[in-house]
Scaffold this active site. Sequence first.
Site, PDB file in Angstrom:
ATOM      1  N   GLU A 144      22.594  11.654  63.745  1.00  0.00           N
ATOM      2  CA  GLU A 144      22.078  12.862  64.091  1.00  0.00           C
ATOM      3  C   GLU A 144      23.322  13.877  63.996  1.00  0.00           C
ATOM      4  O   GLU A 144      23.770  14.248  65.326  1.00  0.00           O
ATOM      5  CB  GLU A 144      21.114  13.038  65.138  1.00  0.00           C
ATOM      6  CG  GLU A 144      19.925  13.941  65.025  1.00  0.00           C
ATOM      7  CD  GLU A 144      20.286  15.331  65.442  1.00  0.00           C
ATOM      8  OE1 GLU A 144      21.121  15.905  65.060  1.00  0.00           O
ATOM      9  OE2 GLU A 144      19.437  15.872  66.093  1.00  0.00           O
ATOM     10  N   GLU A 153      27.718  21.472  61.335  1.00  0.00           N
ATOM     11  CA  GLU A 153      28.516  20.401  62.502  1.00  0.00           C
ATOM     12  C   GLU A 153      29.549  19.585  61.967  1.00  0.00           C
ATOM     13  O   GLU A 153      29.727  18.679  62.631  1.00  0.00           O
ATOM     14  CB  GLU A 153      27.398  19.892  63.520  1.00  0.00           C
ATOM     15  CG  GLU A 153      26.693  20.861  64.470  1.00  0.00           C
ATOM     16  CD  GLU A 153      25.611  20.314  65.310  1.00  0.00           C
ATOM     17  OE1 GLU A 153      25.664  18.792  65.249  1.00  0.00           O
ATOM     18  OE2 GLU A 153      25.088  20.961  65.777  1.00  0.00           O
TER      19      GLU A 153
END
Length: 683
Positions: A144, A153
Amino acid sequence: MKTFCGRANPTTGAMEWLEEAEDYDYHQEIARSRYADMLHDKDRNVKYYEGICAAVSRVKGRGEKAIVLDIGTGTGLLSMMAASAGADFCYAIEVFRPMANAAVKIVEKNGFSDKIKVINKHSTEVTVGPDGDMECRANILVTELFDTELIGEGALPTYEHAHKYLVQEGCEAVPHRATVYVQLVESKRMWAWNKLFPIHVEAEDGEKIIVPPSEVENCPGVPSVCDIQLNQVPSSDFTVLSDVVTMFSVDFSKPVQSASTCYRVQLEPVKSGKAQIVLSWWDIDMDPSGLINCTMAPYWVNPTSALQWRDHWMQCVYFLPSEEPVLQGERVHLSACRDEYSVWYTLHKASQEEQEAAAGSPVCRCHAHLLWNRARFGQLNDQEWTQRYSQALRTVLNRDSVCLCISDGSLLPVLAHCLGAKQVQYFILFFRFLHFTLFLKANHLEDKIKIIEARPELLKPSHFEDKKISVVVGEPFFSTSLLPWHNLYFWYARTAVSSHLSSSVTVLPHSASLHMMIVEFQDLWRIRSPCGICEGFDVQTMDDMIKDSLSFRESKEAEPHPLWEYPCKSLSDPQEVLTFDFRTTVPQHCLSTEGSVNLLRKGKSHGAVLWMEYHLAADISISTGLLQISNEKGSCSWNPHCKQAVYFFTSVLDAQALSDPAAVTYAINFDTKTGEIAMDFKL
């Protein structure tokens, strides 16, 4: 051990050295994290659990041991799901040490210590082999690593490395794939977050127009995505120009390439208009068949489906480099280019070769996009905001006014000149921004407005040609401000220049007031609410960890949120709690108040919202917070160009369960030496 941290105080403007505990940084990281939001995301958690169970079942069905690699494990939730589903062993990687320590405790508390190994490393540092962190490569990859933009990210380089060094070829992946969707729209509201429109000013000698420099108009802006709660933007604020189309997909079960690339789709406009904005979101398929799907699609895409609120994943607004006219039925090409961490879009009717030549990441050349954020652009384009300042300025300006503007990157000096100020003196704090010089040139005011590059306490009479200032104006807006009262720097700067002001000086705004209201949030409360049990797993350790970090300092502080994105209802009337008189200098003593506010509506008291109101002239004020309470239920309308301060209560008072009227008591203290506001509430 203590450490000294330097900072520029956003309210007083002073450079300070603060003594902080050695672990202050990570307490702040945990306290302001979105872990609670993710744990409360029921849709995300259920879909991950279903996907992990299916992946383990497929591997077991092939007669293989299920070895799981969980990158970015956080609480260890996904690894525990895998172990519960029958995985033989899980390697849970977490680079943030406090989080890794918490994961170890959570895994042990839930009885999975023999099935899960927590590795406190970055995944690119993990080794595989008999003496390595992992005994063998994994055949199930669970991650995730996503943000609102999907790749912001560092998901792509992480996946790329994992496939090369940490997982088997042909491994199962949860999620299996991600798909990015786009829709072309026209929206004056959203376009106003990136471009400056001409400003119309009613002066004594007729209408005048403040024109934006061509450098600003033609600037492509910055490549950073504008991520918002698109579900709070009404359909009346944009016109759909195309159907929703797939822009690109990433299959996480196969080797992933992080190198920069471009994708292109053909669009057939469903309506003629001005193509300005690309709206984008993504979904993830937890299984190869796509039956287990978690989507970020906004309300108009699947109007019959229930929406899952989440703040860790929202939707994206991308601004095209320039406004492009499109005709219904006349096909155009939309290109998405990306590097490892960001995406940007271009629209064209040219050939692919021409498109690829123009695929570079946008770079701001006008400097305005570097100083002004999206909300600030919107504020400057707000005609009502301009009109109120114009009305107030007309009451204080004349042709002999010597005007000093104290704001950061403000257009008030140009506005003041349009309204008749003879000599507008303007100084910019800390930096000289090229974009303001461009504004002077575009409006032929180079010799009318003087820019002074100096801190207010360093100003000398020669800066003003030995004249006394008759009018001090400010919005106030300062790019260093986070909380509403940080803009009280205007007061400190006005105090610092007192010796240069005439005895009859007019200050605009002449005062400000801090206002407060108790609210019940529709969803925002989740980011601060303990989870306890998540999908059958005890994550109380995480709750305790966040609580401890909040108690370190943050629970005594408010935090900024743009409440137009986060619906709430008022449980009390708005209340003025402090006033600040800019006609006088900042006092040496603290400003304090205490009292109580009655709860008038039934509901859960999640916290207090605080905002500033600035009083420009008689009956002319501007609010940075509440605009109106729109109905008997207490629905609130907030200034969309400002963030409000939210103080979350440590416990929630449910007024629905009370037979007698309830009240919240408060104590608020403004320390004039530090510029900080301390507050305490009791339910």
